[in-house]
Structure formats: C-alpha cells, structure tokens
Design an enzyme around this catalytic site. Structure first.
Site, mmCIF file in Angstrom:
data_model
loop_
_atom_site.group_PDB
_atom_site.id
_atom_site.type_symbol
_atom_site.label_atom_id
_atom_site.label_comp_id
_atom_site.label_asym_id
_atom_site.label_seq_id
_atom_site.Cartn_x
_atom_site.Cartn_y
_atom_site.Cartn_z
ATOM 1 N N GLN A 8 37.416 29.024 54.108
ATOM 2 C CA GLN A 8 36.040 29.779 54.871
ATOM 3 C C GLN A 8 36.412 29.908 56.254
ATOM 4 O O GLN A 8 37.434 29.052 56.540
ATOM 5 C CB GLN A 8 34.742 29.204 54.507
ATOM 6 C CG GLN A 8 34.326 29.151 53.008
ATOM 7 C CD GLN A 8 34.077 30.832 52.608
ATOM 8 O OE1 GLN A 8 33.946 31.716 53.631
ATOM 9 N NE2 GLN A 8 33.845 31.103 51.540
ATOM 10 N N ASP A 64 31.048 26.428 47.224
ATOM 11 C CA ASP A 64 31.192 26.609 48.846
ATOM 12 C C ASP A 64 29.927 27.442 49.440
ATOM 13 O O ASP A 64 29.304 27.900 48.429
ATOM 14 C CB ASP A 64 32.427 27.099 49.304
ATOM 15 C CG ASP A 64 32.624 28.524 48.719
ATOM 16 O OD1 ASP A 64 31.955 28.960 47.690
ATOM 17 O OD2 ASP A 64 33.324 29.530 49.155
ATOM 18 N N CYS A 100 45.385 56.485 29.901
ATOM 19 C CA CYS A 100 44.262 55.637 29.365
ATOM 20 C C CYS A 100 43.605 56.552 28.323
ATOM 21 O O CYS A 100 43.895 57.734 28.105
ATOM 22 C CB CYS A 100 43.032 55.459 30.407
ATOM 23 S SG CYS A 100 41.939 56.731 30.656
ATOM 24 N N ASP A 142 39.588 40.180 42.311
ATOM 25 C CA ASP A 142 38.393 40.678 41.284
ATOM 26 C C ASP A 142 37.566 41.470 42.271
ATOM 27 O O ASP A 142 37.497 41.376 43.478
ATOM 28 C CB ASP A 142 37.781 39.365 40.895
ATOM 29 C CG ASP A 142 36.571 38.932 41.715
ATOM 30 O OD1 ASP A 142 35.479 39.214 41.914
ATOM 31 O OD2 ASP A 142 37.292 38.296 42.835
ATOM 32 N N GLY A 171 29.253 29.864 41.963
ATOM 33 C CA GLY A 171 27.688 30.168 42.215
ATOM 34 C C GLY A 171 27.572 30.450 43.675
ATOM 35 O O GLY A 171 26.478 30.877 44.189
ATOM 36 N N GLY A 184 34.822 34.633 51.959
ATOM 37 C CA GLY A 184 34.085 34.987 53.000
ATOM 38 C C GLY A 184 34.766 36.402 53.653
ATOM 39 O O GLY A 184 34.512 36.504 54.928
ATOM 40 N N ASP A 207 33.535 32.160 39.082
ATOM 41 C CA ASP A 207 33.190 31.587 40.315
ATOM 42 C C ASP A 207 32.370 30.454 40.317
ATOM 43 O O ASP A 207 31.697 30.158 39.434
ATOM 44 C CB ASP A 207 32.571 32.908 41.063
ATOM 45 C CG ASP A 207 31.286 33.458 40.552
ATOM 46 O OD1 ASP A 207 31.039 32.660 39.678
ATOM 47 O OD2 ASP A 207 31.061 34.429 40.921
#
Length: 382
Positions: free
Chosen positions: A191, A147, A308, A268, A95, A218, A93
């Site tokens: 956005q 952004d 798992c 994510d 920041g 957003g 990302d």
C-alpha cells in the site's frame, strides 16, 4: 504453492504456479487472469463453463462469503471448493477492499474494523486474525493479508498512517496464518497510495516479514491511469523476482497489457463479467456495444478471431435480440465470450513473452484497438 519464473521479455515475465490439491496437482500459467466469483459463483456460469474459457484459477470474496452463507455452511461442504464444485485453485481476498467500499458504515481502529452488516444491519467486527480464520475455513489456495485499501485522493499523512497500520496488520496476518498451520500460500499487499516513498517502505516491510507472493493494492481506485502506471513501474522492481506479483482489481484489457509490461503476473477484475451483462463485449479490435440498433440484423459472429462457444454458434443479431428481450441466455453467452477474450489475451501475452517479442505484441495490440502505446516511465524520464 510453487512459483517458477520460466523466461522474460523486457520486464514481462512468463511463469508457472503449481498447487497441490486433494484431486492432484494444478498448474496456473502466468501471466494469468482470474475471473471473480464473489458469492462462490462466476455469475451465470457453471464451473465447467468457466474452465472451458481457459481459466485455471478463480477469485472468491472472503467478506461476502463470511456474511452469507457463513463459515459453518462452508465447513459442512469441506470448503469453498466443495461448496461451489470448482476443484482448481482459488484465491480469496481478505475483506479489506469491501470494508474500504463501505465508507461511512465502517470504523477503522488498530484492532480491526467495526462495520454495519449490509445484509442484516447488525454491527460486526473483522480483524487480521479473523480474516485468516475465515480464509482457512474457505480452503483458499492463496490467502490475502488483511489490509486497509488507501483511498484516492489521500494526503501524505493519511496514506502514511494507513500504510503503517496495514504493515502491522500484515505481521498479525502472518502470525495467525502460521498459528493455524495453514499449508497454503499467503500473499502480502503493498500500500502507500500514490506516494513512491511510502510504497518503498511498504514493499520493504512486507519482504522483511516474508510472504509467498506480493500484491500491489490501492490502485484502480480513481487515480488517473498515468498515476497507476507510475506507481506500478516504481513498485514492481522492489518485489522479489522469485515470487509471483499480483495487481489487484485490474482491469481493462489494456490494463492487463500495461501490468505485464511492468512485471505483473496475476490479475483479477469483475469487468469481463459485469460488462458482459451490460452488453459491452470485448473483441480483437476494441468493443462491441451489442445494444446498438445497428446489430439488429447483423448476421456476423461477434469476433471472427474468437473460438468461444458464443462466436462459433451465434450472430450479433441473435445476441442483440436476447439482450433486447432481457433473456438470461444473452447474459450467459456474453459472459462466455468476454471471459474467453480475456483468457485468449493472456495466452497471446504468454506466447509473446516465450518468443521474446512482447514489445512487438504490445504495438500490434494497440494498433488493433486504434490507440497509442502509452510510454513507460523510464522512456518519459530519458
């Protein structure tokens, strides 16, 4: 990076991302979920353990890695891949979200953002150009533009001004990315808050600039679920069919299903790892809160449908015991399970799209967890 859209089932898309890396070509099957490795680690897990859950791509955090250990340490290891020993693709990302999270500690201007370093207290400055430079040094396979993440709630005027500045920052990000001759992929971020008119302007502006993929940002910042679904359903058709679409910071298992229903390819979230450490474990029929005393003597596995390491080897009673004693192994076993749950869910989604029975899958998924299927906006408007 190359994106191939293989097939669809309704609005759900089955695709493939291919990345050329020094150790060869890496494939990410989509829809995909990316575990979050904020500080260059998926908490408590080795890269091999993360890969064993089925994860093909990770998310790293530009902001935190810039502050600690810093660009020079990163470069001395080659890049983030060499530093953390994950050789598959990494998305970072920009920041922007962390700056948004700092609230009163930050000051936003056209040039960029000045904020107080949460570690040292000193004033530091982050701009679109600086973000592109840091991500270049990280060796990110997917770089995100810088952004402003518009908060919720936001007035129309605030959301409009924020979105317009993010568009200008998108162009500056694109220009600096190109100046660096970065061979990797660059994604734009739509956005506009909860305003459809602004989302349309943002999406069209980003497509005009031109990116390798497009994220919807957003959302999942406090708005009601119905609002998130409405904006998502409105926004995705505005994005190019032949480019991947990424819903940032989302979410719960049902959020992934709802995102795919609306044409999203990538997700994510810290939820599977954070919830694991807090004893909230995702299973086929909902959630197991392992701290509940009823599991103290439960000799059954967490989820009989799960393959798992945790489910194949341990009982709920053992996981309850580890959590009660504060043992690190408990958090690790829980994390292995939750990450595998998410990857199994994505694999089931991909298979359902391939077999053109995604609508049936959605009905079965909600029936298992005992919830109603949320209506699509197109169904509400009929």
């Amino acid at each position: 990076m190359k994106y191939e859209l293989k097939t669809t089932s309704g609005n759900a898309r089955r695709g493939r991302l291919t990345f050329s890396r020094p150790k060869g070509e890496y494939v990410v099957e989509t829809p995909a979920f990316m575990p979050v490795g904020t500080y260059g680690t998926v908490k408590g897990m080795t890269p091999e353990e993360v890969a064993a859950t089925g994860a093909q791509i990770l998310l790293g955090n530009t902001f935190h890695l810039w502050l600690r250990p810093g660009q020079e340490v990163m470069k001395s290891h080659g890049d983030l891949h060499g530093f953390m020993q994950w050789h598959g693709p990494i998305l970072t990302d920009s920041g922007g979200f962390q700056v948004f999270s700092l609230g009163k500690l930050r000051k936003i201007k056209e040039e960029g953002v000045t904020f107080q370093n949460p570690i040292s207290g000193e004033k530091i400055f982050l701009s679109p150009e600086k973000s592109m430079e840091i991500q270049y040094d990280l060796g990110s396979d997917i770089v995100m533009i810088f952004d402003e993440c518009t908060p919720y709630p936001a007035t129309f005027d605030y959301a409009k001004n924020s979105m317009e500045m993010s568009l200008r920052w998108a162009k500056r990000s694109r220009d600096r990315f190109d100046e660096l001759q970065n061979p990797r992929a660059l994604f734009g971020i739509v956005q506009g808050g909860t305003y459809e008119e602004l989302r349309k302007i943002s999406a069209e502006g980003l497509v005009d600039i031109g990116f390798d993929g497009y994220a919807v940002g957003g959302l999942a910042v406090g708005e009601p679920k119905e609002e998130m679904h409405r904006i998502l359903e409105f926004t995705t058709p505005l994005l190019p069919q032949d480019k991947p679409r990424y819903l940032m910071g989302v979410g719960k298992p049902e959020d992934l299903v709802e995102g795919v229903r609306r044409g999203i390819d990538m997700f994510d979230c810290v939820m599977p790892t954070r919830n694991a450490r807090n004893g909230h474990l995702f299973v086929s029929n909902g959630i197991v809160k392992i701290r509940n005393a009823k599991y103290k003597t439960d000799t059954t596995p967490l989820d009989p449908e799960c393959d798992c390491y945790t489910c194949k080897n341990y009982t709920k009673a053992y996981l309850y015991h580890l959590d009660k004693c504060g043992e690190i192994l408990g958090a690790r076993l829980n994390t292995i399970h939750n990450l595998r749950y998410y990857q199994r869910l994505m694999a089931q989604i991909r298979q359902a799209i391939e077999e053109d029975r995604f609508d049936d899958f959605v009905v079965e998924f909600y029936a298992k967890i005992g919830k109603e299927v949320p209506p699509l906006q197109s169904e509400v408007n009929k």
